[in-house]
Scaffold this motif. Structure first.
Motif, PDB file in Angstrom:
ATOM      1  N   VAL A 221       0.860  -1.189   0.000  1.00 12.67           N
ATOM      2  CA  VAL A 221       0.000   0.000   0.000  1.00 12.67           C
ATOM      3  C   VAL A 221       0.894   1.235   0.000  1.00 12.67           C
ATOM      4  CG1 VAL A 221      -1.799   1.244   1.235  1.00 12.67           C
ATOM      5  CG2 VAL A 221      -1.775  -1.265   1.242  1.00 12.67           C
TER       6      VAL A 221
ATOM      7  N   PRO B 146      -6.912   5.285   4.676  1.00 12.30           N
ATOM      8  CA  PRO B 146      -8.101   4.431   4.865  1.00 12.30           C
ATOM      9  C   PRO B 146      -9.276   4.854   4.003  1.00 12.30           C
ATOM     10  CG  PRO B 146      -7.108   4.994   6.980  1.00 12.30           C
ATOM     11  CD  PRO B 146      -6.407   5.830   5.958  1.00 12.30           C
TER      12      PRO B 146
ATOM     13  N   LEU C  32      -8.655   3.640   0.312  1.00 10.23           N
ATOM     14  CA  LEU C  32      -8.884   2.202   0.138  1.00 10.23           C
ATOM     15  C   LEU C  32     -10.365   1.857   0.265  1.00 10.23           C
ATOM     16  CD1 LEU C  32      -5.873   0.677   2.105  1.00 10.23           C
ATOM     17  CD2 LEU C  32      -6.135   0.908  -0.362  1.00 10.23           C
TER      18      LEU C  32
ATOM     19  N   VAL D 120     -11.291  -0.112   7.656  1.00  7.58           N
ATOM     20  CA  VAL D 120      -9.983  -0.239   7.004  1.00  7.58           C
ATOM     21  C   VAL D 120      -8.929   0.053   8.060  1.00  7.58           C
ATOM     22  CG1 VAL D 120      -8.442   0.619   5.214  1.00  7.58           C
ATOM     23  CG2 VAL D 120     -10.890   0.444   4.759  1.00  7.58           C
ATOM     24  N   ASP D 121      -8.022  -0.896   8.244  1.00  9.29           N
ATOM     25  CA  ASP D 121      -6.967  -0.761   9.242  1.00  9.29           C
ATOM     26  C   ASP D 121      -5.624  -0.842   8.529  1.00  9.29           C
ATOM     27  OD1 ASP D 121      -5.536  -0.557  11.536  1.00  9.29           O
ATOM     28  OD2 ASP D 121      -5.937  -2.588  12.266  1.00  9.29           O
ATOM     29  N   ILE D 122      -4.843   0.245   8.593  1.00  6.86           N
ATOM     30  CA  ILE D 122      -3.518   0.299   7.969  1.00  6.86           C
ATOM     31  C   ILE D 122      -2.458   0.141   9.050  1.00  6.86           C
ATOM     32  CG2 ILE D 122      -1.900   1.740   6.670  1.00  6.86           C
ATOM     33  CD1 ILE D 122      -4.206   2.976   5.235  1.00  6.86           C
ATOM     34  N   CYS D 123      -1.499  -0.775   8.838  1.00  3.36           N
ATOM     35  CA  CYS D 123      -0.463  -1.075   9.827  1.00  3.36           C
ATOM     36  C   CYS D 123       0.905  -1.007   9.159  1.00  3.36           C
ATOM     37  CB  CYS D 123      -0.662  -2.467  10.436  1.00  3.36           C
ATOM     38  SG  CYS D 123      -2.334  -2.790  11.036  1.00  3.36           S
TER      39      CYS D 123
ATOM     40  N   HIS E 154       1.381   7.554   8.944  1.00  3.10           N
ATOM     41  CA  HIS E 154       2.012   6.410   8.295  1.00  3.10           C
ATOM     42  C   HIS E 154       3.012   6.907   7.256  1.00  3.10           C
ATOM     43  CE1 HIS E 154      -0.779   3.575  10.153  1.00  3.10           C
ATOM     44  NE2 HIS E 154      -1.741   4.435   9.864  1.00  3.10           N
TER      45      HIS E 154
ATOM     46  N   GLN F 105       2.807   0.343   3.377  1.00  2.94           N
ATOM     47  CA  GLN F 105       2.158  -0.267   4.523  1.00  2.94           C
ATOM     48  C   GLN F 105       1.403  -1.527   4.090  1.00  2.94           C
ATOM     49  OE1 GLN F 105       2.453   1.493   7.543  1.00  2.94           O
ATOM     50  NE2 GLN F 105       3.648   3.047   6.460  1.00  2.94           N
TER      51      GLN F 105
ATOM     52  N   ALA G  93      -2.570  -3.376   4.799  1.00  7.33           N
ATOM     53  CA  ALA G  93      -3.916  -2.947   5.178  1.00  7.33           C
ATOM     54  C   ALA G  93      -4.819  -4.163   5.320  1.00  7.33           C
ATOM     55  CB  ALA G  93      -4.486  -1.971   4.144  1.00  7.33           C
ATOM     56  N   TYR G  94      -5.816  -4.006   6.179  1.00 11.79           N
ATOM     57  CA  TYR G  94      -6.863  -5.007   6.385  1.00 11.79           C
ATOM     58  C   TYR G  94      -8.201  -4.317   6.082  1.00 11.79           C
ATOM     59  CZ  TYR G  94      -3.286  -7.638   8.911  1.00 11.79           C
ATOM     60  OH  TYR G  94      -2.132  -8.314   9.260  1.00 11.79           O
TER      61      TYR G  94
END
Length: 282
Positions: A66, A72, A75, A88-91, A113, A117, A119-120
């Motif tokens: 990503v 978020p 996406l 949407v969770d970006i880690c 961020h 990354q 993302a979920y």
């Protein structure tokens, strides 16, 4: 025959769409003017039931690669054509997630961020995950459009600077509200501890609180002065007498001079005693 540039572009696009085993490559472009697409690697997020409460299986799309300009909201808009996007969770890196409390603060606990990354994307229905993977058969998805532009460069810096300016009234109102909630929570905990103090549980154990049998007495002003005086004396004992090098040398020189002076006085005293010695048989 097509020009060489078109052949290279076609070869680049076909190579970019090659994904690792288990992943599907989705081509995205920042704008229409971008020639070479960027690839997002997606697959269905598969974990044991209950292992990842924040990202439930069969309804979560795991996204790799990503870019930093994809937030978020971006996406969520890209995959909204597949079904309703729940969250949407970006880690920074893959890992089990936990259910996070909704951020209500406007000034604190905001993480920026940087770099690429993972993302979920959690959908409401499992069919949306398969529909998202099927987007690889279509043309590249556009990240920045006229209706939903993504700010970059100077415009992004200006927006970030304007967002960093804090309104003192809003900040004070948020801090006051937080302190009121904190005071209320502490009062409830103290009331609960006072209620449970001295009451045995089911097994007969009595919970000991910090108040205990002999609660700590408040420190008076005289006690504070005594403590300060002790600390001052302790610091004075730690100080070196001869802190500087020249003081140390002067002290050694004076000690040597005193020893030499005493040695000369002892020599004179011994010489005088020898001169006064006489033979007296009677």
């Amino acid at each position: 025959a097509p020009p060489r540039s078109e052949k290279m572009a076609a070869a680049t696009g076909s190579a970019a769409r090659v994904a690792p085993a288990g992943y599907t490559a989705l081509a995205v472009k920042f704008t229409e003017r971008q020639r070479s697409p960027h690839c997002l690697l997606v697959k269905e997020h598969q974990v044991r039931e209950g292992a990842d409460a924040a990202h439930p299986p069969r309804r979560t799309l795991f996204v790799l690669n990503v870019p930093p300009y994809c937030g978020p909201g971006t996406l969520s808009r890209l995959f909204s054509c597949c079904g309703h996007v729940q969250s949407v969770d970006i880690c920074d890196k893959p890992g089990p997630g936990e259910k996070k409390d909704k951020l209500t603060s406007k000034f604190f606990n905001h993480k920026t961020h940087k770099g690429f990354q993972v993302a979920y994307v959690v959908f409401r229905k499992p069919a949306a995950v398969q529909a998202a993977k099927a987007l690889s058969q279509e043309g590249p998805l556009l990240i920045s459009t006229e209706n939903h532009p993504v700010k970059t460069g100077i415009s992004k810096w200006i927006a970030s600077y304007e967002a960093s300016i804090v309104d003192p009234k809003e900040l004070k109102a948020e801090v006051d509200a937080y302190m009121q909630d904190y005071d209320k929570k502490m009062a409830e905990e103290e009331a609960k501890a006072a209620k449970e103090e001295g009451v045995p549980d089911e097994e007969g154990w009595v919970k000991v609180t910090r108040k205990g049998r002999k609660p700590g007495l408040p420190r008076t002003e005289a006690a504070n002065l005594r403590v300060l005086e002790k600390e001052k004396q302790k610091r004075a004992r730690k100080e070196l007498l001869n802190f500087y090098a020249w003081q140390h040398h002067e002290t050694k020189r004076e000690h040597i001079a005193q020893l030499r002076k005493k040695f000369e006085e002892d020599k004179q005293r011994i010489a005088l005693m020898r001169a006064q010695r006489k033979f007296r048989p009677y």
